[in-house]
Design a protein around this motif. Structure first.
Motif, mmCIF file in Angstrom:
data_model
loop_
_atom_site.group_PDB
_atom_site.id
_atom_site.type_symbol
_atom_site.label_atom_id
_atom_site.label_comp_id
_atom_site.label_asym_id
_atom_site.label_seq_id
_atom_site.Cartn_x
_atom_site.Cartn_y
_atom_site.Cartn_z
ATOM 1 N N LYS A 1 -5.792 6.787 -7.399
ATOM 2 C CA LYS A 1 -5.856 6.441 -5.975
ATOM 3 C C LYS A 1 -5.544 4.969 -5.737
ATOM 4 N N THR A 2 -6.028 4.117 -6.613
ATOM 5 C CA THR A 2 -5.890 2.684 -6.387
ATOM 6 C C THR A 2 -4.728 2.051 -7.151
ATOM 7 N N HIS A 3 -4.519 2.490 -8.369
ATOM 8 C CA HIS A 3 -3.500 1.880 -9.228
ATOM 9 C C HIS A 3 -2.867 2.958 -10.093
ATOM 10 N N GLU B 1 -9.629 8.544 -9.851
ATOM 11 C CA GLU B 1 -10.043 7.331 -9.138
ATOM 12 C C GLU B 1 -9.038 6.204 -9.379
ATOM 13 N N LYS B 2 -8.592 6.056 -10.618
ATOM 14 C CA LYS B 2 -7.575 5.041 -10.930
ATOM 15 C C LYS B 2 -6.250 5.386 -10.250
#
Length: 177
Positions: A140-142, A137-138
């Motif tokens: 994907k965004t950062h 999840e991290k």
């Protein structure tokens, strides 16, 4: 109608003959990594020195049991989508430190379609104190924050490799196939 039944029967017999048991010791080295024996145990690529003193590779059955998957050889499509290499002996948590690897492992093509590879790296990440779904999840965004989270978990200073029997091993080495 009768001809289609005969063709169906012949085709089903052909499929039965091709779906044999998966026995790690009978797999060629280039199919060993990311395979699971019919017993449910992971297959692992091991290196050894042959009679002529040259390095060679063989497939062995590990002690690691995979829940819900048995008799499975990972597809080349998943190997490519996940960015893994069948020619490595052992796996290492060092792979998580490469943003390109984590991005490929967390990509929908891998994460949603290749449960065997994801399960293997999920367990490796867990051994390092990292929850793979959160890391993805991290990612994907950062992606840089994902690497910082991994580094702060303590995973980076001492790379861990899992040997063929589920224990700690030396860092993986590429196998020539």
């Amino acid at each position: 109608m009768k001809m289609s039944f005969v063709l169906f029967f012949a085709f089903s017999m052909f499929l039965q003959g091709t779906r044999g048991e998966v026995i790690c010791e009978t797999l060629p080295a280039n199919l060993c990594s990311f395979a699971i024996a019919s017993s449910g145990k992971r297959c692992v690529l091991e290196n050894y020195i042959d009679e002529e003193g040259k390095p060679d590779y063989t497939c062995k059955t590990s002690k690691v049991v995979v829940e819900r998957i048995a008799g499975y050889i990972e597809s080349d499509q998943c190997v490519n989508a996940c960015g893994v290499d069948r020619s490595f002996v052992g796996i290492s948590s060092d792979a998580f430190l490469a943003p390109q690897f984590t991005a490929r492992l967390c990509s929908p093509a891998c994460y949603q379609n290749c449960p065997n590879i994801v399960d293997l790296y999920y367990n490796l990440a867990a051994g390092e104190g990292v929850y793979l779904p959160a890391l993805c999840e991290k990612q994907k965004t950062h992606s840089h924050r994902a690497m910082l989270a991994l580094l702060s978990s303590g995973a980076a200073p001492s790379p861990v490799a899992i040997d063929s029997f589920g224990g700690i091993a030396d860092a993986p080495t590429p196998a020539s196939t």
